[in-house]
Design a protein around this motif. Sequence first.
Motif, short mmCIF file in Angstrom:
data_model
loop_
_atom_site.label_atom_id
_atom_site.label_comp_id
_atom_site.label_asym_id
_atom_site.label_seq_id
_atom_site.Cartn_x
_atom_site.Cartn_y
_atom_site.Cartn_z
N ILE A 147 21.03 -28.13 -0.77
CA ILE A 147 20.95 -27.08 0.29
C ILE A 147 19.35 -26.75 0.33
N ALA A 148 18.72 -26.73 1.33
CA ALA A 148 17.20 -26.50 1.33
C ALA A 148 16.81 -24.98 1.25
N GLU A 177 27.26 -25.98 -1.50
CA GLU A 177 28.48 -25.02 -1.85
C GLU A 177 28.00 -24.13 -2.92
N HIS A 178 26.51 -24.01 -3.01
CA HIS A 178 26.05 -22.94 -4.10
C HIS A 178 26.32 -21.40 -3.52
N ILE A 179 26.67 -20.68 -4.57
CA ILE A 179 26.75 -19.42 -4.33
C ILE A 179 25.65 -18.54 -4.36
N ASN A 180 25.55 -17.89 -3.29
CA ASN A 180 23.88 -16.94 -3.27
C ASN A 180 23.85 -16.18 -4.24
N LYS A 181 22.80 -15.89 -5.09
CA LYS A 181 22.73 -14.88 -6.06
C LYS A 181 21.45 -14.18 -5.84
N PRO A 194 21.56 -16.15 8.13
CA PRO A 194 22.44 -14.88 7.80
C PRO A 194 23.19 -14.72 6.46
N GLU A 195 23.77 -16.01 6.15
CA GLU A 195 24.62 -16.01 4.70
C GLU A 195 23.73 -15.84 3.88
N GLU A 196 22.30 -16.28 3.80
CA GLU A 196 21.60 -16.16 2.43
C GLU A 196 21.00 -14.57 2.12
N LEU A 197 21.46 -13.77 3.33
CA LEU A 197 21.03 -12.41 2.97
C LEU A 197 22.35 -11.48 2.30
N THR A 198 23.48 -12.21 2.11
CA THR A 198 24.65 -11.59 1.83
C THR A 198 24.93 -12.01 0.22
N LEU A 199 24.91 -11.33 -0.77
CA LEU A 199 25.08 -11.92 -2.30
C LEU A 199 26.55 -12.45 -2.29
N ASN A 200 26.58 -13.42 -2.96
CA ASN A 200 27.93 -14.06 -3.47
C ASN A 200 28.63 -14.88 -2.40
N THR A 201 27.94 -15.28 -1.16
CA THR A 201 28.56 -16.02 -0.17
C THR A 201 28.01 -17.60 -0.63
N LYS A 202 28.87 -18.32 0.01
CA LYS A 202 28.80 -19.72 -0.21
C LYS A 202 27.74 -20.46 0.80
N LEU A 203 26.66 -21.12 0.40
CA LEU A 203 25.75 -21.72 0.99
C LEU A 203 26.19 -23.31 1.28
N THR A 205 26.23 -27.06 4.06
CA THR A 205 25.44 -27.91 5.11
C THR A 205 24.91 -27.02 6.14
N ARG A 206 25.88 -26.01 6.69
CA ARG A 206 25.63 -25.38 7.78
C ARG A 206 24.40 -24.52 7.62
N THR A 207 23.95 -24.18 6.26
CA THR A 207 22.83 -23.44 5.97
C THR A 207 21.49 -24.25 6.42
N ASN A 208 21.64 -25.48 5.94
CA ASN A 208 20.59 -26.58 6.14
C ASN A 208 20.48 -26.65 7.66
N VAL A 209 21.28 -26.69 8.35
CA VAL A 209 21.29 -26.93 9.91
C VAL A 209 20.57 -25.60 10.35
N TYR A 210 21.01 -24.50 10.07
CA TYR A 210 20.07 -23.16 10.44
C TYR A 210 18.52 -23.52 10.15
N ARG A 211 18.15 -23.91 9.17
CA ARG A 211 16.76 -23.99 8.95
C ARG A 211 16.17 -25.06 9.58
N MET A 212 16.95 -26.19 9.85
CA MET A 212 16.39 -27.24 10.90
C MET A 212 16.08 -26.74 12.28
N GLY A 213 17.00 -25.96 12.67
CA GLY A 213 16.64 -25.13 14.03
C GLY A 213 15.70 -24.22 14.08
N ALA A 214 15.30 -23.48 13.02
CA ALA A 214 14.41 -22.63 12.76
C ALA A 214 12.96 -23.35 12.55
#
Length: 270
Positions: A147-148, A177-181, A194-203, A205-214
């Motif tokens: 995950i990027a 599947e990294h757990i955001n800490k 958005p999921e990177e702003l919430t503790l203990n959420t799972k990151l 491939t869709r997290t990567n997709v968000y960054r590619m769009g940004a």
Amino acid sequence: MIEHVVDDVRFHLHEKHDFRWIKKFGKVFAVYPDKNDGYLCFGINRNGVKRYIKYAGAKTALYFGKPEDAVEQLEKAKLRYEFLKHPSLVKLTHHEDVGPGYMLEYEWIEGENLWRYPFEKLELQERLQMLETIFTFHEKVEQKSFIAIGFNNASMIYDETNKRLKIINIDHYEKNEHINKMENVLPSSPFVSPEELTLNTKLNTRTNVYRMGAIAFSVLGKDQNLAGSPMHKVAKRAMSKDSTERFESVQDFHQIWKKAVEVSLAVQGY
């Protein structure tokens, strides 16, 4: 703050630190001390060849953690550069325990960091080629189950003369599947999902997709000719707040993106 001088280059740290170890790597011509990740970076010249050194072990000006934690992070980063080796990624040339810390040495990349780069000055085709390089690299990142995390414009250098983009920072990439800490993510960053702003959420491939769009929106810039274009719509879907509405993977995004580029260019008459 304590002033240090290495080869006539001055910089400040929280406390006194011994840098005699760097002499064997070459002459320092630049120091980049204002990093908040605990790293101190140097530009060095050894027999006419430039290199970039990233060092952990000193109490840098904007880092308030423990130097040993920065050392541990840099040791992990070394493994990422080796595992994700790619023509578009800066080449790691050496690593070593030095002094009280640890260092990585990279090839020197000529060009301009893209953090506040005026992309609008480039032709559209040049910007699209930059994105193609970014998306292709991150397809490999995804294939390797990473995950990027932390990727943004500052993670790249662009050589305008040779029209070459290099990715220079993957230090914080994590396994799928990294757990955001992380508790210190800047919510103002347009690259953070958005999921990177919430503790203990799972990151994932869709997290990567968000960054590619940004990144797509950032590189295309404020080009009014592209507003509402298929490219715009694909990038917007990639950045959906609800991750289930995004593309499932970078590979899926990239395939649809290339089709959107073809249609957008045809409509615009390129």
